[in-house]
Design an enzyme around this catalytic site. Sequence first.
Site, PDB file in Angstrom:
ATOM      1  N   SER A  85      -9.737   1.413   2.709  1.00  7.62           N
ATOM      2  CA  SER A  85      -8.866   2.193   1.858  1.00  7.62           C
ATOM      3  C   SER A  85      -7.796   1.368   1.127  1.00  7.62           C
ATOM      4  O   SER A  85      -7.206   1.866   0.168  1.00  7.62           O
ATOM      5  CB  SER A  85      -8.177   3.272   2.682  1.00  7.62           C
ATOM      6  OG  SER A  85      -7.339   2.682   3.646  1.00  7.62           O
ATOM      7  N   LYS A 133       0.853  -1.192   0.000  1.00  5.83           N
ATOM      8  CA  LYS A 133       0.000   0.000   0.000  1.00  5.83           C
ATOM      9  C   LYS A 133       0.889   1.242   0.000  1.00  5.83           C
ATOM     10  O   LYS A 133       1.922   1.263   0.659  1.00  5.83           O
ATOM     11  CB  LYS A 133      -0.885  -0.035   1.247  1.00  5.83           C
ATOM     12  CG  LYS A 133      -1.983   1.010   1.294  1.00  5.83           C
ATOM     13  CD  LYS A 133      -2.878   0.746   2.493  1.00  5.83           C
ATOM     14  CE  LYS A 133      -3.975   1.776   2.640  1.00  5.83           C
ATOM     15  NZ  LYS A 133      -4.870   1.481   3.773  1.00  5.83           N
ATOM     16  N   SER A 191      -9.886  -0.984   6.950  1.00  7.50           N
ATOM     17  CA  SER A 191      -9.304  -0.710   5.633  1.00  7.50           C
ATOM     18  C   SER A 191      -8.634  -1.899   4.972  1.00  7.50           C
ATOM     19  O   SER A 191      -8.295  -1.829   3.791  1.00  7.50           O
ATOM     20  CB  SER A 191      -8.282   0.419   5.737  1.00  7.50           C
ATOM     21  OG  SER A 191      -8.953   1.639   5.876  1.00  7.50           O
TER      22      SER A 191
END
Lengths: 144, 502
Positions: free
Chosen positions: B173, B98, B197
């Site tokens: 996310s 990420k 997330s």
Amino acid sequence: MHGILYFFRRHFAVSGAQTSRLFSTTAPRRKYPYSVPKGDRPPVGGVLYHPMNINIKELSRLAHLSLTEEEERRFSEELEGVLAFLVQTAATTPSDEGNPAVLSPVHEPREDISIPFPAPERILALAPDTAQGLIQVPAVLRDE
Amino acid sequence: MNETITVKGFRQQRKNGSNMKLTSLPIRVLSALLDRKEILPSSLTEECLEQIRLSDPGLGAFLTVTEKEALSAAAEADRRCRAGIRLSPLDGIPYALKDNLATDKIRTTAGSRMLAEFIPCTDAEVVKRLKNAGAVLLGKCNLDEFGMGNSTRYSAFRATRNPIDPAFVPGGSSGGCAAAVGAGMAVFSIGSDTGGSVRQPAAFCGITGFKPTYGVIPRDGLIAFASSLDTVGILARTPEDCLSVLRVIAGPDACDMTSRPYLFESGEEPKLPRIALLSAEEEESDTDAVRQMTASAVRLLQDAGYPVRKTAVPNLRAALSAYYIISSAEASSNLARYDGIRFGVRAHGCHGIDALYDRSRAEGFGDEVKRRILLGTHVLSEGSRKCFYQSACATRETLRTAFSHIFETAELILCPTVPCTAFRMEESLSPAEAYQSDCHTVPASLCGLPAISIPCGIGPDGMPLALQLIAKEGSDAALCRYAANVLRLITEMPLSRKDCGE
């Protein structure tokens, strides 16, 4: 003077927001956007201030965000919607000071020692503006 | 599901000429094949890069693909593999990261215009550990700006699409990470979970998402959102894969004061854990498909002999509000560092330092981040603090007590991961509506408990449904093993469409 105060606030306070009062004397007291049982309503701190009121100008000043008029209108509308939804939490009566830590720490604090970074020029390269190996900023202190 | 694929099965399939994707194999099998030199890290990495070239233009999962670095890391792994000196079970396994985890000399944006040109000077601790273990980094994945959002549409750069159906969002996310694993562009990926997330995008993309106990995976190098909630998490195909990765990246770190030592084998575990089914007002927000899926899964578990009982947590609904109050409050403090001075966007032509701060932040942050900063500033301000922040902290403590009571008589808590399936790309939700879809994931975050999301059936719209299992603090490895068993059960006896609300 303002610069020094500002520096203090940025570096030693948890949040700039906590250091300032948020009295809104002009905004009318609003009703709850949906019905919350009376007993569950959050305590209201006096007549002048109401936690459900958003004083967007004051918030944007505290948060250091310049907003256009359109943004001010939109954000205060949206935030009021969010607050209406958040107010459910007030069902729990606050204890003296809730503990923000989630799990008890297990580490011993380590010694606070400075270790020089091998390539300071790489850190400097990230700064938007530099001069003579230093980060350049606009004047903080001025003659009043 | 690939749970049952073995090395033997793989050989058989290869012999039959089937072009089975290597990325669809469990890490355990890949590692065994690498150990026996039947495949090489570079062929695995090339397969992933090929898949990225093929799928990523349509999905937008990656913000940066580090092809050159990946190939040279894979070539080194090849040498180790040939010499029979693999560094760990992850040596030569390609993964995605990420983009809010720092990578030395590789752009790290956190999905924000503020950090569009930010090139960190060190690796995050998890990246260091994966590097030392020989894992191959493929690139950096898209996310909602600073991890704030649940659809990956709040990225400053592009929206990511769901690999199962590009008309739907991948969740967020860590949406880019979930899409990368879901589409076979990476074997596993490392994301971050503040309020769901990792688990929510894993649920939307039909893969497994694991959030560890707070502090088990060190966070040095993770771009902070809400420090009392942030954890680094793992997205992979199966819970077993998550465990393989956890073994490499868990453990204390001197640079992270909140990290804690972790013991992997913690005494005996019951073969059939007692399961507490979390039922609360939460169910009100669940769609019919989710409610039926949960009920069917419970029946399946009971038939298999798992003791399942219902349990209720009073005031669970308040957890969602407490989460948004605490996380926004912490975000408003954490994001104060982006002021246009030392790094990030600086506005031009400003007179005075205050104007520079105000305008740089206005230019650098997107709308959702501004909303959360303003909200955080409001709930911390005098007059609101008692009403919002303090009562949220009190709610959090009540919740922790309630959960620890449940764990006196159960090993696992079961509930859906999300109240609905993935929503469509064009569907627009008001902030308050969007926040409500996190209702099942935030309680574990607030209590710092390990939680895992596993795929469980397909909804009437063709998008995956998911179950969440929560265990007590420190039972991370046990949770992965239990989840693997539950997933195997679901895979062997798949829920019919009728079980999932059709």
